[in-house]
Design a protein around this motif. Sequence first.
Motif, PDB file in Angstrom:
ATOM      1  N   ALA B  26     -20.712 -40.513 -61.447  1.00  0.00           N
ATOM      2  CA  ALA B  26     -20.842 -41.429 -60.330  1.00  0.00           C
ATOM      3  C   ALA B  26     -20.797 -40.687 -59.002  1.00  0.00           C
ATOM      4  O   ALA B  26     -21.444 -41.064 -58.036  1.00  0.00           O
ATOM      5  N   ALA B  29     -24.724 -37.957 -58.028  1.00  0.00           N
ATOM      6  CA  ALA B  29     -26.005 -38.220 -57.379  1.00  0.00           C
ATOM      7  C   ALA B  29     -25.777 -38.784 -55.988  1.00  0.00           C
ATOM      8  O   ALA B  29     -25.471 -39.950 -55.824  1.00  0.00           O
ATOM      9  N   LEU B  30     -25.884 -37.949 -55.005  1.00  0.00           N
ATOM     10  CA  LEU B  30     -25.599 -38.423 -53.665  1.00  0.00           C
ATOM     11  C   LEU B  30     -26.823 -38.426 -52.758  1.00  0.00           C
ATOM     12  O   LEU B  30     -26.767 -38.917 -51.647  1.00  0.00           O
ATOM     13  N   ARG B  31     -27.913 -37.841 -53.246  1.00  0.00           N
ATOM     14  CA  ARG B  31     -29.102 -37.795 -52.411  1.00  0.00           C
ATOM     15  C   ARG B  31     -29.557 -39.222 -52.127  1.00  0.00           C
ATOM     16  O   ARG B  31     -29.820 -39.987 -53.041  1.00  0.00           O
ATOM     17  N   GLN B  32     -29.590 -39.567 -50.867  1.00  0.00           N
ATOM     18  CA  GLN B  32     -30.031 -40.905 -50.519  1.00  0.00           C
ATOM     19  C   GLN B  32     -31.515 -41.023 -50.814  1.00  0.00           C
ATOM     20  O   GLN B  32     -32.301 -40.167 -50.457  1.00  0.00           O
ATOM     21  N   SER B  33     -31.859 -42.068 -51.468  1.00  0.00           N
ATOM     22  CA  SER B  33     -33.272 -42.209 -51.793  1.00  0.00           C
ATOM     23  C   SER B  33     -33.605 -43.675 -51.936  1.00  0.00           C
ATOM     24  O   SER B  33     -32.745 -44.516 -52.087  1.00  0.00           O
ATOM     25  N   SER B  34     -34.864 -43.960 -51.846  1.00  0.00           N
ATOM     26  CA  SER B  34     -35.277 -45.329 -52.042  1.00  0.00           C
ATOM     27  C   SER B  34     -36.562 -45.338 -52.836  1.00  0.00           C
ATOM     28  O   SER B  34     -37.237 -44.329 -52.982  1.00  0.00           O
ATOM     29  N   LEU B  35     -36.856 -46.506 -53.327  1.00  0.00           N
ATOM     30  CA  LEU B  35     -38.087 -46.710 -54.072  1.00  0.00           C
ATOM     31  C   LEU B  35     -39.301 -46.218 -53.289  1.00  0.00           C
ATOM     32  O   LEU B  35     -40.192 -45.569 -53.804  1.00  0.00           O
ATOM     33  N   ASP B  38     -39.549 -42.422 -52.879  1.00  0.00           N
ATOM     34  CA  ASP B  38     -40.022 -41.851 -54.134  1.00  0.00           C
ATOM     35  C   ASP B  38     -41.520 -42.082 -54.295  1.00  0.00           C
ATOM     36  O   ASP B  38     -42.261 -41.206 -54.729  1.00  0.00           O
ATOM     37  N   ARG B 221     -36.556 -63.495 -51.692  1.00  0.00           N
ATOM     38  CA  ARG B 221     -35.740 -62.287 -51.709  1.00  0.00           C
ATOM     39  C   ARG B 221     -35.882 -61.525 -53.019  1.00  0.00           C
ATOM     40  O   ARG B 221     -35.812 -60.311 -53.057  1.00  0.00           O
ATOM     41  N   HIS B 222     -36.046 -62.279 -54.111  1.00  0.00           N
ATOM     42  CA  HIS B 222     -36.040 -61.613 -55.406  1.00  0.00           C
ATOM     43  C   HIS B 222     -37.426 -61.468 -56.013  1.00  0.00           C
ATOM     44  O   HIS B 222     -37.706 -60.504 -56.702  1.00  0.00           O
ATOM     45  N   PRO B 225     -40.619 -59.653 -52.883  1.00  0.00           N
ATOM     46  CA  PRO B 225     -40.524 -58.207 -52.636  1.00  0.00           C
ATOM     47  C   PRO B 225     -40.918 -57.369 -53.850  1.00  0.00           C
ATOM     48  O   PRO B 225     -41.433 -56.268 -53.711  1.00  0.00           O
ATOM     49  N   ASN B 226     -40.689 -57.926 -55.025  1.00  0.00           N
ATOM     50  CA  ASN B 226     -41.055 -57.181 -56.218  1.00  0.00           C
ATOM     51  C   ASN B 226     -42.559 -57.163 -56.460  1.00  0.00           C
ATOM     52  O   ASN B 226     -43.050 -56.429 -57.309  1.00  0.00           O
TER      53      ASN B 226
END
Lengths: 336, 314
Positions: B26, B29-35, B38, B221-222, B225-226
């Motif tokens: 836990a 993995a600290l690298r901030q990343s987002s979808l 990527d 919201r759910h 966005p997907n």
Amino acid sequence: MAILEVDDLRTYFKTRRGDVRAVDGVSFSLERGRTLGIVGESGCGKSVTALSMMGLLASTARIVTGSIRFDGRELTTLSEHELEDVRGRQIAMIFQDPMTSLNPTLTIGTQITETMRRHLDLSGDAARKRAIELLEEVHITNARQRLDDYPHRYSGGMRQRVMIAIALSCNPKLLIADEPTTALDVTVQAGILDLLEELREEHEMSMIIITHDMGVVAEAADDIAVMYAGQIVEQASAEELFDHPEHPYTEALLGALPQLEGEGVRASRLTAIPGRPPDLVDLPDACRFAPRCPYANPNDECAKHVPELREIRQGHLVRSAHPTSERAGALAGAKP
Amino acid sequence: MVLNPQEESLRETVVSRESEELRFEAGAALRQSSLWRDALRRFTHNRGALIAMVAFLIMLLYVVVTPWIVPYDPNNVDFSASYLTPTWSHPFGTDQFGRDLFLRTALGGRISIGIGFAATVAIMVIGILYGAISGFVGGWLDNGMMRILDALYGLPYLPFAIITLAIFGTVNFWTMVVALTVASWFTTARVMRGQIITLKENDYVRSARAIGARWNRILFRHLLPNTLGLVIVFVFLELPGVVLGEAFLSFLGLGINPPNASWGSLAQDGYTQYLSHPHIIVIPSVAIAWLILSAFFIADGLRDALDPRTEGAA
């Protein structure tokens, strides 16, 4: 006073062939601060029972009769709008598969705060602070940083921890865990169960654990209800049920578990229960387990009508014409 | 699995070891990343898509900038300069009226791409709304909406657009946008409906309902966005179709009125002299192909980039 009282709940699914009686006359009550385990094989109605309580049934299903009293309030007559206020606030639920239960496009933080912002009048900052506390409570280290991660950066066990954190965020009075460990590794399973028990105590919740795994209920539940074909067939405290199972089905379930120790373990084979559960559309007026029951024969009472759920001992309910302790030549304290 | 004390203690050790590992993991993995980050990384690693993106941007640049820097009047008729082949002063040559094609192609591109983008946006808005409502509500409403769509699907694309234009009576930029939108929003709506129906069954939607989220939150919201990834891909899939449709209508003489021109009408100007002066038809045709191909390649690259499951395959 009991936090939850379910009385004669019947939930049917409409199909082209007729009504599928998924839950057919289930009654139980759950005391505050206790954990009830509902056990049974796939399709026995255990999940439908839970979904009925939450009002989350599929559109083809409906509650035909019965009452669900939660904290003195009847849930079956609430409107969808009123139910939405109960869900997440009073009764929280966690589901089987943590890999798919989180929205991949929202950060973990957003998803934890979502419930709080929905039900509690919290500012963004306060909700965020609480979310960090919650993540710490479910033992995720570096909570502050991990809050802004997306779910794909979390492992299965961690995601289930997040689901638990979400469920706990509004301090619900009842937590329903539907197969909370089924999708997880065995080692992670035990950790999740320990966590659930720890948090249940801390938050003074009641809990319902739904599972098909006898090991899970043995670990987590105070009381156990065994379901078969939409009915509760046996109900007792965990200790009593494991030590003195009365219903032939419970016996068979326990017999189907692998034994790890004892004489001749290596040579012994797993005992399967012959046959399959009845078709829930076209149920005969007889004990539903009769066709698979080793003790039933066609001339018995139980082939003519459904046995009542009766109290065979103090706090031990069973629905069978052939409970262990009444069987001819029964040994005292039958072995599981 | 009735546990006896011995097993219990064994399991306890396993559990404590597991939770230690978990803690380690836990914290790791600290690298901030987002979808999206990527996705961007995957997109820029896809050479074909990147080249297409550059080509697309060059086209936009050409279309936007050229009219500001070329010193000709696009509509000035000068018969002494007609049918010039490409030279330095007229990089794309001139047409039968002696008008500079470098400038007119850029202006035509403004109209073609402008109509393309406007119609694509309109298609997306209508298609997403229609599809999302149909899929989200379900039941008889869904059934009705889809049958209407089936009926519209049965109408052939071009006649549908032509009839819409005929109803308006005039042809200008906006009637063209409406005609093309009306004729081509069905696919988006249908794909969108399918997507919403699939997403609706997701566990996280059920989880959202289990925490008491209301329908509007679930939808906006759910669910929506997907679908964003799909929508972006669809923008680049619809755009070429609309540009091509516009070109086709213009080529048939149903496009916007002269002396303004789009790529389609420029090509139409050239087709009678395609043997003697091929550059007049070739240049706008190449422009159309350039735009369409680059858009398709971008769509392809985006689809790979936004769907992590195909990573490595690309």
